[in-house]
Design a protein around this motif. Structure first.
Motif, PDB file in Angstrom:
ATOM      1  N   GLY A   1     -11.626  -5.038 -12.048  1.00 50.28           N
ATOM      2  CA  GLY A   1     -12.176  -4.694 -10.738  1.00 50.28           C
ATOM      3  C   GLY A   1     -12.764  -3.297 -10.796  1.00 50.28           C
ATOM      4  O   GLY A   1     -12.390  -2.507 -11.660  1.00 50.28           O
ATOM      5  N   ARG A   2     -13.685  -3.030  -9.889  1.00 54.29           N
ATOM      6  CA  ARG A   2     -14.290  -1.688  -9.871  1.00 54.29           C
ATOM      7  C   ARG A   2     -13.238  -0.642  -9.523  1.00 54.29           C
ATOM      8  O   ARG A   2     -12.115  -0.976  -9.150  1.00 54.29           O
ATOM      9  CB  ARG A   2     -15.409  -1.653  -8.829  1.00 54.29           C
ATOM     10  N   ASN A   3     -13.634   0.629  -9.581  1.00 53.13           N
ATOM     11  CA  ASN A   3     -12.718   1.713  -9.221  1.00 53.13           C
ATOM     12  C   ASN A   3     -12.258   1.574  -7.785  1.00 53.13           C
ATOM     13  O   ASN A   3     -13.054   1.242  -6.904  1.00 53.13           O
ATOM     14  CB  ASN A   3     -13.409   3.077  -9.369  1.00 53.13           C
ATOM     15  N   GLY A   4     -10.959   1.844  -7.590  1.00 50.13           N
ATOM     16  CA  GLY A   4     -10.432   1.883  -6.231  1.00 50.13           C
ATOM     17  C   GLY A   4     -10.236   0.530  -5.573  1.00 50.13           C
ATOM     18  O   GLY A   4     -10.068   0.439  -4.361  1.00 50.13           O
ATOM     19  N   THR A   5     -10.208  -0.560  -6.368  1.00 54.67           N
ATOM     20  CA  THR A   5     -10.071  -1.892  -5.767  1.00 54.67           C
ATOM     21  C   THR A   5      -8.610  -2.336  -5.659  1.00 54.67           C
ATOM     22  O   THR A   5      -8.330  -3.417  -5.141  1.00 54.67           O
ATOM     23  CB  THR A   5     -10.866  -2.950  -6.572  1.00 54.67           C
ATOM     24  N   GLY A   6      -7.673  -1.518  -6.211  1.00 52.29           N
ATOM     25  CA  GLY A   6      -6.262  -1.833  -6.015  1.00 52.29           C
ATOM     26  C   GLY A   6      -5.497  -2.261  -7.261  1.00 52.29           C
ATOM     27  O   GLY A   6      -4.349  -2.713  -7.167  1.00 52.29           O
ATOM     28  N   LYS A   7      -6.091  -2.093  -8.443  1.00 49.29           N
ATOM     29  CA  LYS A   7      -5.437  -2.558  -9.680  1.00 49.29           C
ATOM     30  C   LYS A   7      -4.138  -1.781  -9.933  1.00 49.29           C
ATOM     31  O   LYS A   7      -3.090  -2.372 -10.176  1.00 49.29           O
ATOM     32  CB  LYS A   7      -6.394  -2.406 -10.881  1.00 49.29           C
ATOM     33  N   THR A   8      -4.249  -0.451  -9.868  1.00 54.58           N
ATOM     34  CA  THR A   8      -3.045   0.360 -10.086  1.00 54.58           C
ATOM     35  C   THR A   8      -2.011   0.083  -8.999  1.00 54.58           C
ATOM     36  O   THR A   8      -0.806   0.011  -9.269  1.00 54.58           O
ATOM     37  CB  THR A   8      -3.424   1.859 -10.107  1.00 54.58           C
ATOM     38  N   THR A   9      -2.487  -0.089  -7.781  1.00 50.34           N
ATOM     39  CA  THR A   9      -1.555  -0.367  -6.676  1.00 50.34           C
ATOM     40  C   THR A   9      -0.799  -1.682  -6.935  1.00 50.34           C
ATOM     41  O   THR A   9       0.409  -1.763  -6.662  1.00 50.34           O
ATOM     42  CB  THR A   9      -2.325  -0.436  -5.339  1.00 50.34           C
ATOM     43  N   LEU A  10      -1.482  -2.676  -7.495  1.00 48.81           N
ATOM     44  CA  LEU A  10      -0.806  -3.946  -7.792  1.00 48.81           C
ATOM     45  C   LEU A  10       0.266  -3.751  -8.874  1.00 48.81           C
ATOM     46  O   LEU A  10       1.408  -4.203  -8.720  1.00 48.81           O
ATOM     47  CB  LEU A  10      -1.840  -5.000  -8.219  1.00 48.81           C
TER      48      LEU A  10
ATOM     49  N   ASP B   1      -1.389   0.141 -17.705  1.00 47.69           N
ATOM     50  CA  ASP B   1      -2.445   0.601 -16.798  1.00 47.69           C
ATOM     51  C   ASP B   1      -3.461   1.441 -17.577  1.00 47.69           C
ATOM     52  O   ASP B   1      -3.183   2.579 -17.931  1.00 47.69           O
ATOM     53  CB  ASP B   1      -1.825   1.417 -15.654  1.00 47.69           C
ATOM     54  N   GLU B   2      -4.591   0.862 -17.847  1.00 47.62           N
ATOM     55  CA  GLU B   2      -5.696   1.506 -18.583  1.00 47.62           C
ATOM     56  C   GLU B   2      -5.227   2.159 -19.891  1.00 47.62           C
ATOM     57  O   GLU B   2      -5.374   3.363 -20.092  1.00 47.62           O
ATOM     58  CB  GLU B   2      -6.407   2.522 -17.679  1.00 47.62           C
ATOM     59  N   PRO B   3      -4.701   1.317 -20.806  1.00 41.99           N
ATOM     60  CA  PRO B   3      -4.161   1.870 -22.057  1.00 41.99           C
ATOM     61  C   PRO B   3      -5.214   2.505 -22.958  1.00 41.99           C
ATOM     62  O   PRO B   3      -4.855   3.249 -23.862  1.00 41.99           O
ATOM     63  CB  PRO B   3      -3.522   0.656 -22.741  1.00 41.99           C
TER      64      PRO B   3
ATOM     65  N   GLY C   1       0.837  -1.207   0.000  1.00 37.73           N
ATOM     66  CA  GLY C   1       0.000   0.000   0.000  1.00 37.73           C
ATOM     67  C   GLY C   1       0.859   1.238   0.000  1.00 37.73           C
ATOM     68  O   GLY C   1       1.913   1.275  -0.626  1.00 37.73           O
ATOM     69  N   TYR C   2       0.410   2.244   0.728  1.00 37.17           N
ATOM     70  CA  TYR C   2       1.089   3.534   0.749  1.00 37.17           C
ATOM     71  C   TYR C   2       1.337   3.902   2.205  1.00 37.17           C
ATOM     72  O   TYR C   2       0.396   3.863   3.006  1.00 37.17           O
ATOM     73  CB  TYR C   2       0.225   4.591   0.070  1.00 37.17           C
ATOM     74  N   ALA C   3       2.589   4.234   2.539  1.00 33.67           N
ATOM     75  CA  ALA C   3       2.974   4.507   3.925  1.00 33.67           C
ATOM     76  C   ALA C   3       2.441   3.349   4.799  1.00 33.67           C
ATOM     77  O   ALA C   3       2.709   2.204   4.486  1.00 33.67           O
ATOM     78  CB  ALA C   3       2.458   5.854   4.377  1.00 33.67           C
TER      79      ALA C   3
ATOM     80  N   ILE D   1      -2.591  -0.300   4.138  1.00 35.63           N
ATOM     81  CA  ILE D   1      -2.456  -1.502   3.307  1.00 35.63           C
ATOM     82  C   ILE D   1      -3.630  -1.556   2.336  1.00 35.63           C
ATOM     83  O   ILE D   1      -4.787  -1.505   2.745  1.00 35.63           O
ATOM     84  CB  ILE D   1      -2.404  -2.766   4.185  1.00 35.63           C
ATOM     85  N   VAL D   2      -3.314  -1.586   1.039  1.00 32.75           N
ATOM     86  CA  VAL D   2      -4.358  -1.654   0.008  1.00 32.75           C
ATOM     87  C   VAL D   2      -4.496  -3.084  -0.498  1.00 32.75           C
ATOM     88  O   VAL D   2      -5.606  -3.610  -0.613  1.00 32.75           O
ATOM     89  CB  VAL D   2      -4.016  -0.692  -1.160  1.00 32.75           C
ATOM     90  N   LEU D   3      -3.378  -3.729  -0.777  1.00 28.52           N
ATOM     91  CA  LEU D   3      -3.416  -5.111  -1.275  1.00 28.52           C
ATOM     92  C   LEU D   3      -3.281  -6.067  -0.111  1.00 28.52           C
ATOM     93  O   LEU D   3      -2.376  -5.939   0.713  1.00 28.52           O
ATOM     94  CB  LEU D   3      -2.271  -5.363  -2.254  1.00 28.52           C
TER      95      LEU D   3
ATOM     96  N   PRO E   1       2.430   3.658 -17.322  1.00 28.26           N
ATOM     97  CA  PRO E   1       1.505   4.114 -16.287  1.00 28.26           C
ATOM     98  C   PRO E   1       0.274   4.787 -16.879  1.00 28.26           C
ATOM     99  O   PRO E   1       0.237   5.085 -18.072  1.00 28.26           O
ATOM    100  CB  PRO E   1       2.331   5.127 -15.482  1.00 28.26           C
ATOM    101  N   GLN E   2      -0.712   5.017 -16.008  1.00 29.26           N
ATOM    102  CA  GLN E   2      -1.983   5.590 -16.447  1.00 29.26           C
ATOM    103  C   GLN E   2      -1.774   6.958 -17.128  1.00 29.26           C
ATOM    104  O   GLN E   2      -2.370   7.242 -18.142  1.00 29.26           O
ATOM    105  CB  GLN E   2      -2.888   5.768 -15.227  1.00 29.26           C
ATOM    106  N   GLU E   3      -0.911   7.773 -16.508  1.00 33.39           N
ATOM    107  CA  GLU E   3      -0.637   9.080 -17.118  1.00 33.39           C
ATOM    108  C   GLU E   3       0.444   8.832 -18.168  1.00 33.39           C
ATOM    109  O   GLU E   3       1.561   8.466 -17.854  1.00 33.39           O
ATOM    110  CB  GLU E   3      -0.182  10.105 -16.075  1.00 33.39           C
TER     111      GLU E   3
ATOM    112  N   GLU F   1      -7.945  -2.723 -17.247  1.00 33.03           N
ATOM    113  CA  GLU F   1      -8.914  -2.218 -18.207  1.00 33.03           C
ATOM    114  C   GLU F   1     -10.294  -2.041 -17.590  1.00 33.03           C
ATOM    115  O   GLU F   1     -10.696  -2.793 -16.726  1.00 33.03           O
ATOM    116  CB  GLU F   1      -9.061  -3.224 -19.361  1.00 33.03           C
ATOM    117  N   GLN F   2     -10.976  -1.017 -18.088  1.00 32.44           N
ATOM    118  CA  GLN F   2     -12.353  -0.793 -17.632  1.00 32.44           C
ATOM    119  C   GLN F   2     -13.375  -1.430 -18.577  1.00 32.44           C
ATOM    120  O   GLN F   2     -14.551  -1.461 -18.258  1.00 32.44           O
ATOM    121  CB  GLN F   2     -12.645   0.717 -17.532  1.00 32.44           C
ATOM    122  N   HIS F   3     -12.919  -1.910 -19.752  1.00 31.22           N
ATOM    123  CA  HIS F   3     -13.848  -2.540 -20.711  1.00 31.22           C
ATOM    124  C   HIS F   3     -13.610  -4.045 -20.713  1.00 31.22           C
ATOM    125  O   HIS F   3     -12.829  -4.542 -21.525  1.00 31.22           O
ATOM    126  CB  HIS F   3     -13.605  -2.031 -22.138  1.00 31.22           C
TER     127      HIS F   3
END
Ligand code: ATP
Length: 234
Positions: free
Chosen positions: A37-46, A156-158, A13-15, A18-20, A85-87, A189-191
């Motif tokens: 997974g839905r938004n905020g479920t930890g995909k980017t964190t993984l 990440d979300e190409p 996680g961050y500091a 724990i996210v995962l 990355p996403q950005e 991916e969101q689709h």
């Protein structure tokens, strides 16, 4: 032979947060894994934990049998992790061609091969990164990761924010890369319908844990599971 990627009992996680929570998964060479997974479920964190830019609390990450978890992000990149990355991570004031040649490392992926995979980039060779459309920037970001000649590509979300025609073009490019090159890929991916069609494996995260893992073609036709964890219809 070891898996291309093997993650076991990962808590991160961050500091101090724990996210995962106890994430385990594996991926063979040449396989594409759809990470859903839905938004905020930890995909980017993984993804970021495999890259090495979050805080890992527990668990192991191996690439081709080599433990990665104690290595710095740049050493992981050298070991074969390619990351988009996403950005979208491109040099906006360099041309398309300069973006590709500035980072290329020896291997089968050359700028010329990137142009074969994404013909639209060949047409924009002399354009600055800043002058590209969102879809073209995404193709360039993927191209930049490819010329580093990674063993595992993390996307990440190409297709985020892209027009449907560009979504298809980006996904077709990714499919060619994995089909013809034996590269392993994880795609967030969101689709789900689109991404499951070009993946072999699927993992669904919910609140930082793996709630489903299996063949992509099975999940693609499992309306109940898709509804339950993603709230979508196929
Ligand atoms: N830099 C950060 N610092 C602290 N918490 C974060 C940070 N980034 C993400 N989080 C938290 O971690 C959790 C998981 O976020 P993450 O971005 O991994 O989810 P996601 O599944 O990729 O979501 P999305 O689909 O919206 O991108 C969220 O609760 C989020 O608020």
């Amino acid at each position: 032979m070891p898996d291309m990627l093997n993650i076991e009992g990962l808590h991160a996680g961050y500091a101090d947060s724990i996210v995962l929570n106890d994430v385990s998964l594996s991926l063979d060479q040449g396989e594409t894994l759809a990470l859903l997974g839905r938004n905020g479920t930890g995909k980017t964190t993984l993804i970021n934990t495999v890259v090495g830019v979050t805080r890992r609390h527990k668990g192991s990450i191996q690439l081709g049998g080599q433990p990665l978890e104690h290595l710095a992000p740049h050493v992981r990149a050298r070991a074969g992790i390619g990351w988009v990355p996403q950005e979208r991570n491109i040099f906006r004031s360099l041309t398309v061609h300069e973006n590709l040649t500035a980072v290329a490392r020896p291997g089968s992926w050359t700028p010329a091969k990137v142009y074969d995979t994404f013909p639209r980039l060949a047409e924009r060779k002399g354009n600055m990164g800043a002058q590209l459309s969102g879809g073209e920037q995404q193709m360039l970001a993927i191209g930049r990761a490819l010329v580093l000649n990674p063993r595992l590509l993390l996307l990440d979300e190409p297709t985020e924010g892209l027009a449907p025609i560009l979504v298809e073009e980006v996904l077709r490019g990714i499919e060619n890369v994995t089909k013809n090159e034996g590269l392993s890929v994880i795609i967030v991916e969101q689709h789900p319908q689109l991404i499951l069609a070009i993946s072999q494996r699927a993992v669904i995260l919910d609140r930082g844990t793996v709630v489903h893992q299996g063949p992509a073609h099975e999940l693609r036709h499992d309306q109940a599971l898709l509804n339950r964890w993603l709230g979508v219809s196929v």
